[in-house]
Write an enzyme that holds these catalytic residues in place. Structure first.
Site, PDB file in Angstrom:
ATOM      1  N   ARG A 157     -12.525 -17.241-126.089  1.00 43.48           N
ATOM      2  CA  ARG A 157     -12.208 -15.815-125.873  1.00 43.48           C
ATOM      3  C   ARG A 157     -12.363 -15.428-124.410  1.00 43.48           C
ATOM      4  NH1 ARG A 157     -16.605 -14.122-130.219  1.00 43.48           N
ATOM      5  NH2 ARG A 157     -16.099 -16.251-130.861  1.00 43.48           N
ATOM      6  N   LYS A 211     -22.705 -28.199-128.910  1.00 47.46           N
ATOM      7  CA  LYS A 211     -22.389 -28.373-130.329  1.00 47.46           C
ATOM      8  C   LYS A 211     -23.184 -29.548-130.901  1.00 47.46           C
ATOM      9  CE  LYS A 211     -17.558 -26.774-130.342  1.00 47.46           C
ATOM     10  NZ  LYS A 211     -17.766 -25.665-131.277  1.00 47.46           N
TER      11      LYS A 211
HETATM   12  N1  BES Z   1     -13.245 -24.348-130.580  1.00 48.72           N
HETATM   13  C1  BES Z   1     -14.279 -23.701-131.287  1.00 48.72           C
HETATM   14  C2  BES Z   1     -13.830 -23.225-132.663  1.00 48.72           C
HETATM   15  C3  BES Z   1     -13.857 -24.252-133.750  1.00 48.72           C
HETATM   16  C4  BES Z   1     -15.071 -24.671-134.278  1.00 48.72           C
HETATM   17  C5  BES Z   1     -12.708 -24.734-134.283  1.00 48.72           C
HETATM   18  C6  BES Z   1     -15.102 -25.596-135.298  1.00 48.72           C
HETATM   19  C7  BES Z   1     -12.727 -25.660-135.309  1.00 48.72           C
HETATM   20  C8  BES Z   1     -13.917 -26.085-135.820  1.00 48.72           C
HETATM   21  C9  BES Z   1     -14.762 -22.464-130.536  1.00 48.72           C
HETATM   22  O1  BES Z   1     -14.737 -22.574-129.166  1.00 48.72           O
HETATM   23  C10 BES Z   1     -16.180 -22.230-130.924  1.00 48.72           C
HETATM   24  O2  BES Z   1     -16.981 -23.064-130.644  1.00 48.72           O
HETATM   25  N2  BES Z   1     -16.446 -21.112-131.579  1.00 48.72           N
HETATM   26  C11 BES Z   1     -17.763 -20.799-132.009  1.00 48.72           C
HETATM   27  C12 BES Z   1     -18.024 -19.353-131.712  1.00 48.72           C
HETATM   28  C13 BES Z   1     -19.435 -18.935-131.949  1.00 48.72           C
HETATM   29  C14 BES Z   1     -20.334 -19.573-130.931  1.00 48.72           C
HETATM   30  C15 BES Z   1     -19.509 -17.439-131.873  1.00 48.72           C
HETATM   31  C16 BES Z   1     -17.828 -21.076-133.504  1.00 48.72           C
HETATM   32  O3  BES Z   1     -16.868 -20.786-134.214  1.00 48.72           O
HETATM   33  O4  BES Z   1     -18.836 -21.619-133.939  1.00 48.72           O
HETATM   34 MN    MN Z   2     -16.501 -23.448-128.416  1.00 45.52          MN
END
Ligand code: BES
Ligand code: MN
Ligand code: ZN
Length: 498
Positions: free
Chosen positions: A350, A276
């Site tokens: 997921r 991230k």
């Molecule tokens: N924990 C995150 C979701 C999230 C992101 C919650 C930002 C709150 C704020 C999750 O694991 C994630 O990173 N999801 C990705 C999925 C994507 C890579 C398909 C996302 O939402 O960017």
């Molecule tokens: Mn994630």
């Protein structure tokens, strides 16, 4: 906080700050006039001078000449015709935090009237207790600079002149206290940083519940999970040095098929190799909010001795880019046997939930409910004021919506039409773990659905609702909100009453 329930007249306090909820149309009621007379008519004078706005959630702090009630905080409830239990919760929260800021340490409030709206005494008392306890939550564990300066309200008295209502009030207050304190514990688990709230710490928290309540806890180590075939969960756990824990709780308040509650429990989500960006990454300590909500809800179910069989599942791990971490392109085999191409290691939730859902099936659940901070797309769509609601069963979806209406923990229904499926079909495996940018929350939910095996299932994406990054709300301070606990408890208690 100590809560007392008394039957006594208005002005027989013990020096607490009195919270007086008033409706805009109260135009000093006879009751209020009587109290006011003892105070030298200050309320009426101010009323006549139009000094009060009467607008919902506005407050006025009055000083009296009475030793028993030295201060009164008026909190405005808006119109009696529009009052709701949530407005009661908000008004009590606003009043309690206002008094705390003003240096009060003890508060008292008469049981509020609901105007023409029908609500039981128990429900009103519960809402009042929830408002006070939820609003006063503070996360000061690491503020050594505050030392003696922490302001705290330590006592709350709720009273009525009508002693016949005492039993009903007591019942409501106890419920409100159990629920709100569980929400606050859940908030703390999520506010604690990733170096403290590790999978092992989540295991400890679960085990503490099993010591205090009739809850069984079983923990699968990584090697156990590997042996069982949880390739998706173990794939995520590969990148971290922190031991992963697959935590199973069982509360058996009744025989029969259980309700499975599954909570995403990523104790820190760095994204893994699909790292991230640095901005806001610290927030990702709250990626175990689903699991923390499940712990809170099961605790309350046990306190209430609900005649239900409940399974809680927390697949807990960090998501880190260690030397053994999954690579994008890796293919993992889930516990269900389905294979998944890992396009993005940041779509880890997921993967863990897929194995947790499959694992839950061995308990033959009558319903599966998962809560997860699953997608950023959910935050984009709904912000922090609603959870996204998905499911494969109308009745279960409606039951969750009913619980949402009663608790004001908002959910909003989203589609998972099969048309979206092509986005998560892989060329080299059965599924891929991302569906691209369009409809990110939907493709994530649709991915999970593949593992539910037609058992009634609901997925709540709490990515927005679990964190208040904005201004404090009347009973929701900044930081973790404890989202899902009140909703789940309402769903469970309603089910138990059937
Ligand atoms: N924990 C995150 C979701 C999230 C992101 C919650 C930002 C709150 C704020 C999750 O694991 C994630 O990173 N999801 C990705 C999925 C994507 C890579 C398909 C996302 O939402 O960017
Ligand atoms: Mn994630
Ligand atoms: Zn995540």
């Amino acid at each position: 906080m100590k809560i007392k329930i008394e039957s006594r007249p208005f002005l027989k306090g013990k020096g607490e700050t009195l919270i007086l909820g008033l409706y805009e149309e109260d135009s000093p009621s006879p009751n209020l006039r009587r109290i006011d007379r003892a105070l030298g008519g200050m309320i009426e004078k101010a009323w006549d001078a139009k000094e009060f706005s009467g607008k919902f959630l506005e407050t006025d702090l009055l000083r009296t000449n009475q030793k028993t009630v030295p201060r009164i905080l008026l909190v405005w409830l808006g119109s009696a015709k529009e009052i709701t239990l949530d407005k009661i919760r908000q008004a009590m929260g606003k009043a309690a935090t206002t008094i705390r800021t003003a240096g009060g340490t003890n508060v008292a409030a008469p049981l509020l009237g609901m105007g023409s709206i029908r609500a039981s005494v128990t429900d009103v008392a519960q809402a009042m207790a929830e408002g006070v306890i939820l609003s006063l939550y503070q996360f000061n564990h690491y503020r050594t600079d505050l030392k003696e300066d922490v302001k705290e309200i330590t006592g709350f008295t709720i009273f009525t002149a009508d002693s016949s209502k005492k039993t009903a009030i007591t019942k409501g207050v106890l419920r409100g206290q159990w629920i709100a304190e569980a929400v606050n514990s859940t908030r703390t688990l999520c506010n604690l940083p990733g170096n403290v709230m590790t999978p092992s710490r989540m295991e400890q928290e679960a085990k503490q519940l099993s010591q205090a309540y009739p809850i069984d806890v079983k923990v699968l180590e990584r090697s156990d999970a590997e042996e069982l075939g949880m390739g998706a969960f173990c794939g995520v756990a590969r990148g971290t040095a922190e031991p992963a824990k697959f935590i199973i709780l069982e509360y058996k308040g009744a025989k029969g098929r259980p309700i499975a509650l599954i909570g995403k429990s990523i104790t820190f989500d760095s994204g893994g190799i699909s790292l991230k960006p640095a901005e806001d990454m610290e927030r990702m300590k709250y990626d175990m909010s689903g699991g923390a909500a499940v712990l809170g809800a099961i605790k309350v179910a046990a306190q209430m001795k609900l005649p239900l069989h409940i399974i809680g599942i927390l697949p807990a791990t960090d998501n880190m880019p260690g030397g053994k971490a999954m690579h994008p392109g890796d293919i993992v085999k889930t516990l269900s046997g389905k294979t998944v191409e890992v396009i993005n290691t940041d779509a880890e939730g997921r993967l863990c939930l897929a194995d947790a859902i499959t694992y839950s099936l061995r308990y033959k659940p009558s319903a599966i409910i998962d809560l997860a901070t699953l997608t950023g797309a959910c935050v984009v769509a709904l912000g922090q004021h609603a959870m996204a609601l998905f499911g494969n069963n109308k009745k279960l979806i409606e039951a969750i919506q009913a619980a949402s209406d009663k608790t004001c923990e908002r959910v909003w229904p989203m589609p998972i039409w099969e048309e979206y499926y092509s986005q998560i079909k892989s060329d080299v495996a059965d599924l891929k773990n991302t569906g691209g940018r369009p409809a990110g929350s939907i493709t994530a939910a649709l991915f999970l659905k593949q593992f539910s095996d037609n058992v009634p299932w609901v997925h709540l994406d709490i990515a927005g609702a679990a964190w208040n990054g904005d201004q404090p709300r009347p009973y929701t301070p900044k930081g973790s909100t404890g989202a899902g606990v009140r909703l789940l408890v309402k769903y469970l208690t309603t089910l138990a009453e059937k």
